[in-house]
Enzyme design. Structure first.
Site, PDB file in Angstrom:
ATOM      1  N   TYR A  52       5.121 -16.464  -2.236  1.00  0.00           N
ATOM      2  CA  TYR A  52       4.008 -16.419  -3.186  1.00  0.00           C
ATOM      3  C   TYR A  52       3.343 -17.791  -3.256  1.00  0.00           C
ATOM      4  CZ  TYR A  52       5.957 -11.958  -4.840  1.00  0.00           C
ATOM      5  OH  TYR A  52       6.437 -10.671  -4.930  1.00  0.00           O
ATOM      6  N   SER A 215       3.525  -3.262  -8.271  1.00  0.00           N
ATOM      7  CA  SER A 215       2.161  -2.712  -8.299  1.00  0.00           C
ATOM      8  C   SER A 215       2.101  -1.433  -9.137  1.00  0.00           C
ATOM      9  CB  SER A 215       1.646  -2.440  -6.880  1.00  0.00           C
ATOM     10  OG  SER A 215       1.392  -3.644  -6.200  1.00  0.00           O
ATOM     11  N   PRO A 216       2.546  -1.476 -10.391  1.00  0.00           N
ATOM     12  CA  PRO A 216       2.591  -0.260 -11.214  1.00  0.00           C
ATOM     13  C   PRO A 216       1.231   0.277 -11.637  1.00  0.00           C
ATOM     14  CG  PRO A 216       3.185  -2.193 -12.511  1.00  0.00           C
ATOM     15  CD  PRO A 216       3.096  -2.653 -11.092  1.00  0.00           C
ATOM     16  N   GLY A 220      -2.676   3.572  -3.566  1.00  0.00           N
ATOM     17  CA  GLY A 220      -2.672   3.152  -2.176  1.00  0.00           C
ATOM     18  C   GLY A 220      -1.895   1.854  -2.023  1.00  0.00           C
ATOM     19  N   PHE A 221      -2.179   1.141  -0.957  1.00  0.00           N
ATOM     20  CA  PHE A 221      -1.531  -0.155  -0.727  1.00  0.00           C
ATOM     21  C   PHE A 221      -2.535  -1.240  -1.098  1.00  0.00           C
ATOM     22  CE2 PHE A 221       0.005  -3.694   1.998  1.00  0.00           C
ATOM     23  CZ  PHE A 221       1.278  -3.801   1.484  1.00  0.00           C
ATOM     24  N   GLU A 223      -5.218  -0.847  -2.798  1.00  0.00           N
ATOM     25  CA  GLU A 223      -6.599  -0.379  -2.655  1.00  0.00           C
ATOM     26  C   GLU A 223      -7.387  -0.548  -3.946  1.00  0.00           C
ATOM     27  OE1 GLU A 223      -6.968   3.515  -0.904  1.00  0.00           O
ATOM     28  OE2 GLU A 223      -5.223   3.178   0.366  1.00  0.00           O
TER      29      GLU A 223
END
Length: 305
Positions: A52, A215-216, A220-221, A223
């Site tokens: 990160y 990513s809650p 998509g990934f 998106e």
């Protein structure tokens, strides 16, 4: 903040984890306010990774929280390693080197939790086991886990690693819920019946491994965010109605949906907005009914068989 046990460990953790992937987008004073606000909400579990910001996120966090021994006792630190430029690397040498770098940047002598990031196709589980033994015996890492791994990958590690694997960080949201959907579409001839992850949800529940959804709010990934999106009108209508009922934000309902699942998950929240962070933490106090949970599930386009 309500707490749960992290996997099979004795570690009590808040049900919402604070993801620090974007903390390098904040100015120094903003980062200080954000971290302090998280602590005030009881969200003292901070998730990092050595990639990160190429390590800068860990440095910024340590400065923002004014890391010292007194502060360290009040927080829970988790970081991840294994992703390198153009490759994945679970070698003994890289794991040990990565942890030393993480500890230096976080200005601490130990991690509460270390996760192996993305699965390494060239993993030698014997090397992972050696690295974990060294890290545990030296006091540098207290608990271990994985990220984005399926049951057989975890089983392969467990054949050699003696420490319990207490967490598995996986992408999961209302709109990215295939690990839930395939369990309800067994023996059906539809796309939802496709088992893309080896029944990882049931596996983690059976083996006392805490799922940490990342990513809650994404569909998509990366998106986009489904909250307020024109792509999901019915879903947002249902979420907004429940938000009004419980007198909370739509963000709170989205997190509460994950927390309602009996797997006792620990969502990793990536927002750097203090108000949204507080909304996420408020989900700890919202318990959706079974009917409400399914209403949201169906509104996302999921069809019950």
């Amino acid at each position: 903040m309500r707490t749960i046990k992290l996997g099979s460990s004795s570690l009590d953790v808040p049900v919402v984890a604070v993801g620090c992937m974007r903390i390098n987008s904040l100015e120094k004073t903003e980062a200080e306010r954000f971290v302090q606000s998280a602590l005030e909400e009881g969200a003292n579990f901070f998730d990092h990774a050595d990639i990160y910001g190429s390590g800068t996120c860990e440095e910024i966090f340590a400065d923002a929280i004014h890391m010292n021994s007194s502060v360290r006792e009040k927080i829970i630190l988790q970081s991840k390693c294994g992703i390198r430029k153009g490759m994945f690397d679970f070698s003994k040498e890289h794991i040990l080197e990565s942890v030393d770098g993480i500890l230096k940047r976080l200005k601490t002598e130990y991690l509460d939790v270390l996760l192996l990031h993305r699965p390494d196709a060239l993993v030698e589980p014997e090397e992972v086991a050696e690295a974990f033994d060294i890290l545990e015996s030296s006091g540098k890492v207290r608990h271990f886990g994985v990220s984005n791994q399926n049951p057989m990958q975890i089983q392969l590690l467990k054949k050699f690693v003696k420490q319990p694997l207490v967490a598995n960080q996986l992408q999961l949201s209302i709109t990215n819920a295939t690990m839930i959907s395939n369990g309800m579409n067994v023996n059906m001839e539809n796309d939802s019946a496709i088992n893309r992850d080896g029944s990882i949800l049931d596996y983690c529940r059976l083996n006392d491994i805490t799922i940490q959804p990342w990513s809650p709010f994404q569909y998509g990934f990366f998106e986009g965010v489904f909250l307020g999106s024109d792509k999901f009108p019915e879903l947002n209508q249902q979420i907004d109605e429940l938000a009004a009922k419980y007198a909370v934000s739509n963000t709170t309902i989205a997190v509460a949906w994950l927390l309602r699942h009996p797997a006792h998950m620990q969502p990793v929240i990536g927002t750097m907005n203090i108000d949204r962070l507080k909304d996420c933490c408020q989900a700890s106090d919202v318990h959706l009914t079974r009917e409400e949970w399914y209403r949201i599930y169906r509104a996302a386009g999921n069809i019950l068989p």
